[in-house]
Design a protein around this motif. Structure first.
Motif, mmCIF file in Angstrom:
data_model
loop_
_atom_site.group_PDB
_atom_site.id
_atom_site.type_symbol
_atom_site.label_atom_id
_atom_site.label_comp_id
_atom_site.label_asym_id
_atom_site.label_seq_id
_atom_site.Cartn_x
_atom_site.Cartn_y
_atom_site.Cartn_z
ATOM 1 N N LYS A 385 -60.154 -83.205 -74.012
ATOM 2 C CA LYS A 385 -58.860 -82.899 -73.420
ATOM 3 C C LYS A 385 -58.863 -81.478 -72.882
ATOM 4 O O LYS A 385 -59.590 -80.605 -73.361
ATOM 5 C CB LYS A 385 -57.731 -83.108 -74.422
ATOM 6 N N ASN A 387 -55.781 -78.733 -71.750
ATOM 7 C CA ASN A 387 -54.344 -78.501 -71.664
ATOM 8 C C ASN A 387 -54.031 -77.725 -70.392
ATOM 9 O O ASN A 387 -54.372 -76.551 -70.268
ATOM 10 C CB ASN A 387 -53.855 -77.745 -72.905
ATOM 11 N N TYR A 451 -44.919 -83.539 -68.484
ATOM 12 C CA TYR A 451 -46.026 -83.272 -67.561
ATOM 13 C C TYR A 451 -46.654 -84.599 -67.132
ATOM 14 O O TYR A 451 -46.660 -85.564 -67.888
ATOM 15 C CB TYR A 451 -47.091 -82.405 -68.241
ATOM 16 N N PHE A 453 -49.880 -86.207 -64.115
ATOM 17 C CA PHE A 453 -50.739 -85.929 -62.962
ATOM 18 C C PHE A 453 -50.489 -86.983 -61.901
ATOM 19 O O PHE A 453 -50.263 -88.143 -62.196
ATOM 20 C CB PHE A 453 -52.215 -85.814 -63.360
ATOM 21 N N MET A 517 -52.395 -88.127 -69.016
ATOM 22 C CA MET A 517 -51.871 -86.818 -69.387
ATOM 23 C C MET A 517 -50.743 -87.019 -70.388
ATOM 24 O O MET A 517 -49.844 -87.839 -70.165
ATOM 25 C CB MET A 517 -51.369 -86.049 -68.164
ATOM 26 N N GLY A 522 -48.881 -81.781 -72.059
ATOM 27 C CA GLY A 522 -49.643 -81.430 -70.875
ATOM 28 C C GLY A 522 -51.135 -81.530 -71.078
ATOM 29 O O GLY A 522 -51.916 -81.049 -70.242
ATOM 30 N N ASP A 523 -51.570 -82.150 -72.173
ATOM 31 C CA ASP A 523 -53.000 -82.368 -72.395
ATOM 32 C C ASP A 523 -53.510 -83.433 -71.427
ATOM 33 O O ASP A 523 -53.005 -84.557 -71.405
ATOM 34 C CB ASP A 523 -53.271 -82.835 -73.828
ATOM 35 N N PHE A 524 -54.519 -83.082 -70.628
ATOM 36 C CA PHE A 524 -55.179 -84.053 -69.766
ATOM 37 C C PHE A 524 -56.330 -84.649 -70.563
ATOM 38 O O PHE A 524 -57.222 -83.931 -71.028
ATOM 39 C CB PHE A 524 -55.695 -83.382 -68.497
ATOM 40 N N ASN A 525 -56.311 -85.966 -70.746
ATOM 41 C CA ASN A 525 -57.249 -86.641 -71.633
ATOM 42 C C ASN A 525 -58.372 -87.313 -70.854
ATOM 43 O O ASN A 525 -58.131 -88.085 -69.922
ATOM 44 C CB ASN A 525 -56.518 -87.688 -72.475
ATOM 45 N N PHE A 539 -51.346 -82.012 -60.545
ATOM 46 C CA PHE A 539 -50.437 -82.314 -61.645
ATOM 47 C C PHE A 539 -49.095 -81.650 -61.416
ATOM 48 O O PHE A 539 -48.944 -80.737 -60.588
ATOM 49 C CB PHE A 539 -51.059 -81.908 -62.980
#
Length: 581
Positions: A385, A387, A451, A453, A517, A522-525, A539
């Motif tokens: 991840k 952030n 948040y 994307f 996300m 706001g963590d993009f996984n 995003f």
């Protein structure tokens, strides 16, 4: 020897319905033991009789309770009965599935379906033509519930819908007029014609029943309004709105009142908004056709669920609007009724304090492009991840490369602040965006800051190129550090609000797995299948509160911006995905 054999058998017995255990000792009196056996057999017989009755009447199980300590099951049935099943001696077992309970008593198997208190409510005609004749005194209608009921205590009956058979229309033509009752398995409901019902007209009517958490509508039945029917629809007067709610008299006898949006987000009672009301007052949200055009018409069912006839108010769901979208007539219409006569017609206008606040006027530069990691670090292979809000806030160490002259974005991101007067609504706390007290109150029960994307593109890491070029398995050549053919966009900002899952599924259809996300953090996984290739992610962030959604990007921009990941350098072992067909 026979007596001893009988005693051995009796020692293994346990009463299933009463739960009394039969103990043995050498001094037990055989007659007493036989008496106890008789009690056991009677209890088992009673249990079987209860289960047989449930099967014959079509009752279903609406609630199952299991006491983990004792193993006792309590089954609540749709007809109001309860069956208590107590274990013992291996003679009884209960198996629960997703659809039924299977109860085995001494080798006899019973299957009872799991279901709601009522599955159907069928009108039972009492005349050859099936038409209900209704006049000034009302009428009685009967319904057959299935499964069967022995009690309707706590049930609430209302008219679900009615319309004239010769034309499409909705309105308040009928109402339930008093308490319903049970008669020979039928539910008997008194109904009454209201002022909007027209004499001599035929209506199709449907009844709605709310009972033990289940809401079900009946089939339609025909109601003929008598030719001599008469009703006073309106007799305006005797209603005074308190000065705190900015009362206004409008044309044609209508009134207007204004309520602060925060007040309506809690629990209140409309009775307290008036200094004068008639006796036996009821508050009724007007029918859709009488509401102002726009959201008031679209969300009329939600409004009716929110305002009870006794005046108690609580939004049943997030409204998503202040109902002020109709500029000619803002608000929603509520009728104050006494003895089925409208005493006041009031437009309720909600003050949404945040409606005119520009959440995009925050000094940000729009549509920036920057590179996370640059040539210094890369996102590793596999699940992980990143952030995004924190990366933007730590840009001096995390984002060494900035494009498009957007260097002004990052210091302004750290100073991000949206205010209403002196009230700070949303601000950057040094790591991410945070809501102030007023924004929190308006966002209770909503997503608040979220948040997402909205753009996804695959890039070739420069480190995978040879002399600035990368050749795929089909011999096609790409510029290293540039696009690889996969480039997807959300489109408009509001599309995420309507269908966030749909966008993510499009990426999955390309074969890239679950790139998501976390709305809250706001963590993009990155999925486990990620092989270190380059990405360009657009995003954005929004603020969802009770009455609307505000974009948090720069004015005139499509999103907060775009971050490249692994564009310059890829982790060891990185590979490109299959090229786009």
């Amino acid at each position: 020897m026979n007596k001893q054999f009988i005693k051995v058998l009796l020692c293994g017995a346990m009463v299933l319905s009463t739960g009394t255990f039969i103990s043995c000792n050498n001094d037990d009196d055989i007659d007493d033991l036989k008496s106890r056996v008789s009690v056991v057999e009677t209890a088992i017989g009673d249990l079987k009789a209860d289960l047989d009755k449930a099967l014959k009447t079509g009752a279903s199980i609406v609630e199952v309770k299991l006491d983990e300590k004792t193993g006792i099951y309590t089954l609540s049935l749709s007809d109001g009965q309860k069956i208590v099943i107590k274990p013992g001696g291996g003679n009884i077992s209960v198996t629960m599935t997703d659809t039924e309970a299977i109860i085995n008593v001494n080798g006899t198997e019973y299957k009872l379906p799991l279901g709601s208190a009522v599955n159907s409510l069928i009108y039972s005609p009492e005349t050859i033509d099936g038409i209900v004749e209704i006049g000034n005194t009302g009428a009685i209608v009967k319904f057959l519930p299935r499964p069967a009921l022995t009690s309707i205590e706590g049930a609430e009956f209302t008219i679900a819908e009615s319309h004239v058979l010769t034309r499409a229309a909705d309105g308040e033509q009928f109402k339930v007029n008093g308490a319903a009752s049970l008669d020979g398995g039928f539910i008997v409901v008194p109904i009454k014609a209201l002022g909007e019902a027209e004499a001599g007209k035929m209506y199709a009517v449907s009844l709605q029943m709310k009972f033990r958490g289940t809401v079900i509508g009946s089939n339609y039945f025909n109601v003929k309004v008598a030719d001599d029917f008469s009703a006073v629809a309106e007799d305006l007067g005797g209603v005074t709105i308190k000065a705190d709610y900015a009362p206004r008299d409008l044309a044609d006898g209508f009134k207007e009142m204004t309520i602060n949006g925060l007040d309506l987000l809690g629990t209140l009672n409309f009775n307290n908004l008036f200094s004068e009301l008639p006796d036996k007052v009821e508050f009724i949200v007007a029918s859709s056709s009488k509401q102002p055009g726009g959201k008031a018409q679209e969300k009329v069912d939600m409004l009716k669920e929110s305002l009870k006839s006794d005046g108690t108010w609580k939004f049943s769901t997030r409204p998503g609007t202040s109902f002020n979208d109709n500029e000619e007539r803002p608000g929603f219409l509520v009728n104050v009724v006494a003895d089925d006569v409208v005493k006041a017609k009031i437009y309720v206008v909600i003050v949404d304090e945040l409606a005119d606040v520009d959440f995009t006027a925050n000094g940000l530069v729009g549509n920036y492009e920057a590179e996370w990691g640059g040539t210094e670090k890369a996102q590793p292979l596999g699940a992980g991840k990143l952030n995004f809000p924190r990366a933007l806030s730590k840009y001096e160490t995390d984002i060494p490369t900035i494009h498009n002259g957007a260097d002004g974005f990052f210091p302004n991101w750290l100073k991000y602040s949206i205010k209403m007067g002196d009230e700070e609504l949303i601000f950057n706390n040094g790591s991410t965006l945070e809501m102030g007290d007023l924004a929190k109150k308006y966002a209770e029960g909503c997503r608040g800051i979220y948040y997402f994307f909205r753009g996804f593109a695959v890039y070739v890491p420069a480190s995978l190129g040879i002399d600035g070029k990368y050749t795929d398995v089909n011999g096609k050549t790409y510029d290293a550090g540039e696009g690889y053919g996969y480039d997807g966009w959300m489109g408009q900002y509001n599309e995420y609000i309507n269908d966030p899952v749909g966008f993510y599924n499009n990426i999955k259809e390309w074969g890239f797995g679950d790139f998501t996300m976390d709305e809250k953090t706001g963590d993009f996984n990155f999925p486990e299948s990620y092989t270190g290739y380059g990405l360009r992610i657009a995003f954005d962030a929004g603020y969802e509160y009770a009455y609307g959604v505000k974009p948090l990007h720069a004015a005139g921009a499509d999103q907060l911006g775009m971050l490249f990941i692994n564009r310059r350098v890829a982790p060891e072992g990185a590979t490109m995905p299959a090229p786009k067909p």
